[in-house]
Design a protein around this motif. Structure first.
Motif, PDB file in Angstrom:
ATOM      1  N   SER A  42     -13.100  12.744 -26.136  1.00 10.61           N
ATOM      2  CA  SER A  42     -12.915  11.189 -25.966  1.00 10.61           C
ATOM      3  C   SER A  42     -12.885  10.977 -24.655  1.00 10.61           C
ATOM      4  CB  SER A  42     -11.562  10.917 -26.540  1.00 10.61           C
ATOM      5  OG  SER A  42     -11.655  11.023 -27.928  1.00 10.61           O
ATOM      6  N   SER A  46     -15.577   8.497 -22.567  1.00  8.82           N
ATOM      7  CA  SER A  46     -14.955   7.452 -21.720  1.00  8.82           C
ATOM      8  C   SER A  46     -15.827   7.421 -20.514  1.00  8.82           C
ATOM      9  CB  SER A  46     -13.433   7.899 -21.579  1.00  8.82           C
ATOM     10  OG  SER A  46     -13.147   8.650 -20.661  1.00  8.82           O
ATOM     11  N   ASN A  63     -15.563   2.216 -16.954  1.00 10.57           N
ATOM     12  CA  ASN A  63     -14.821   1.911 -18.170  1.00 10.57           C
ATOM     13  C   ASN A  63     -13.193   1.848 -18.153  1.00 10.57           C
ATOM     14  OD1 ASN A  63     -16.999   1.879 -19.967  1.00 10.57           O
ATOM     15  ND2 ASN A  63     -16.813   3.974 -20.369  1.00 10.57           N
ATOM     16  N   TYR A  64     -12.809   2.508 -17.396  1.00 15.10           N
ATOM     17  CA  TYR A  64     -11.390   2.386 -16.898  1.00 15.10           C
ATOM     18  C   TYR A  64     -11.050   1.456 -15.911  1.00 15.10           C
ATOM     19  CZ  TYR A  64     -10.906   7.177 -18.841  1.00 15.10           C
ATOM     20  OH  TYR A  64     -10.967   8.427 -19.810  1.00 15.10           O
ATOM     21  N   VAL A 260      -9.850  -0.237 -30.063  1.00 14.33           N
ATOM     22  CA  VAL A 260     -10.682   1.099 -30.055  1.00 14.33           C
ATOM     23  C   VAL A 260     -11.506   0.916 -31.477  1.00 14.33           C
ATOM     24  CG1 VAL A 260     -10.452   3.415 -30.714  1.00 14.33           C
ATOM     25  CG2 VAL A 260      -8.745   2.546 -28.868  1.00 14.33           C
ATOM     26  N   GLY A 271     -18.155   4.229 -25.344  1.00 18.05           N
ATOM     27  CA  GLY A 271     -17.455   4.627 -24.151  1.00 18.05           C
ATOM     28  C   GLY A 271     -16.310   3.875 -23.919  1.00 18.05           C
ATOM     29  N   SER A 272     -16.359   2.679 -23.933  1.00 16.38           N
ATOM     30  CA  SER A 272     -15.141   1.705 -23.738  1.00 16.38           C
ATOM     31  C   SER A 272     -13.982   1.824 -24.423  1.00 16.38           C
ATOM     32  CB  SER A 272     -15.650   0.003 -23.741  1.00 16.38           C
ATOM     33  OG  SER A 272     -14.421  -0.762 -23.354  1.00 16.38           O
ATOM     34  N   ALA A 274     -13.365   4.796 -25.943  1.00 19.44           N
ATOM     35  CA  ALA A 274     -12.848   6.199 -25.769  1.00 19.44           C
ATOM     36  C   ALA A 274     -11.767   6.000 -24.772  1.00 19.44           C
ATOM     37  CB  ALA A 274     -13.865   7.040 -25.491  1.00 19.44           C
ATOM     38  N   ALA A 275     -12.260   5.075 -23.551  1.00 15.64           N
ATOM     39  CA  ALA A 275     -11.335   4.616 -22.364  1.00 15.64           C
ATOM     40  C   ALA A 275     -10.065   3.985 -22.871  1.00 15.64           C
ATOM     41  CB  ALA A 275     -12.291   4.081 -21.519  1.00 15.64           C
ATOM     42  N   VAL A 278      -8.002   7.045 -24.422  1.00 20.86           N
ATOM     43  CA  VAL A 278      -7.558   8.061 -23.457  1.00 20.86           C
ATOM     44  C   VAL A 278      -6.337   7.134 -22.810  1.00 20.86           C
ATOM     45  CG1 VAL A 278      -7.958   9.166 -21.658  1.00 20.86           C
ATOM     46  CG2 VAL A 278      -9.398   9.245 -23.410  1.00 20.86           C
TER      47      VAL A 278
END
Length: 300
Positions: A42, A46, A63-64, A260, A271-272, A274-275, A278
């Motif tokens: 993950s 991300s 993404n973060y 999510v 990807g978003s 997963a960010a 996390v």
């Protein structure tokens, strides 16, 4: 020879430490295979822009960054923190109050009362969501009851109102978690020596002073456990939101766990998603560690 004998005496009894690690190895292998490895995957996802099908592209920490700059991503975390009031603060406060009353006053039917309050914990959250969605519907039991007692002006589409949808979902969480907190506190209250209560009463302490001077300090460990469990339940909340409101109206009840699912399987922003996952994991870990340190304190 003497040094060797002293070293042997200082060594802990039983098998060498390496043997202990071998005993734990099967559990550690399962933990790594089913938790640590997926979490690592993950983290890697991300850092990518990926729709789940085509070639992924590198995103870095983009993404973060979106978690702070994109209102549609920031709002679910704000909603989750608001829900902690309903999932953690209110159940713990109500559970403490009920435990204090039940431990002080003996009434008939106490076992039945405890069972009824704990019942939501043994129900599947999907069942809870379906039942409360029916109760909170425009023609549901809650509005019918309000109309029957002359409070029809308060009736509304609870899960369809932008202002009331999130508190309505939170109230369901309070109903679910209160029984768990009450049972934990009742179990802890039985460990508190009765002599402490007797000494407090001899000193002239009333019910309120007795609670803050004897009961609450004696339930410190149980309070830490209750807060940890309810905070985790509130932050990872998905099924209740999915069943009752599906994040709506708009995104007024969207929470990170639902976001999510929404991004990964509905809008193909893996990807978003997963960010968000996390970041949610880090938030849960940080809050639970903080609560444990603040409530239980450092152990010597």
């Amino acid at each position: 020879m003497t040094a060797l004998r002293d070293r042997y005496r200082r060594r802990a009894p039983g098998e060498p430490r390496a043997i202990g690690y071998l005993y734990a190895l099967p559990a550690l292998a399962l933990y790594g295979a089913f938790l640590l490895y997926p979490f690592g995957q993950s983290v890697w996802l991300s850092l990518l822009h990926w729709d789940g099908l085509t070639q992924a592209t590198w995103a870095g920490f983009g993404n973060y960054t979106d978690l702070f700059t994109d209102p549609s991503l920031r709002a679910p975390f704000v909603h989750a923190l608001v829900l902690l009031l309903f999932y953690a603060a209110l159940p713990v406060a109500i559970g403490l109050l009920l435990a204090a009353v039940m431990s002080r006053i003996r009434v008939k039917g106490m076992t039945f009362f405890r069972t009824v309050l704990f019942l939501p914990q043994v129900l599947a959250m999907v069942v809870v969501g379906v039942a409360w969605r029916s109760i909170l519907a425009p023609d549901g039991l809650l509005n019918d009851t309000l109309k029957a007692v002359g409070l029809g002006s308060l009736a509304r589409a609870w899960l369809g109102d932008y202002d009331w949808a999130l508190p309505a979902v939170g109230a369901v969480g309070t109903w679910v978690e209160t029984g768990l907190c009450m049972v934990l506190f009742l179990a802890g209250a039985q460990r508190i020596p009765r002599e402490l209560y007797e000494a407090a009463r001899i000193d002239g302490a009333g019910a309120i002073r007795e609670f803050f001077s004897v009961t609450l300090p004696g339930l410190r460990a149980e309070t830490a456990v209750a807060l940890t469990l309810t905070i985790v339940a509130g932050l990872r909340n998905f099924d209740l939101v999915y069943i009752t409101s599906s994040g709506g109206p708009g995104n007024s009840t969207s929470v990170p766990a639902y976001e999510v699912y929404h991004r990964a399987f509905e809008t193909n922003q893996v990807g978003s998603a997963a960010a968000v996952g996390v970041a949610l994991t880090v938030l849960i870990f940080a809050l639970t560690v903080t609560v444990s340190r603040l409530v239980e304190g450092r152990r010597s």
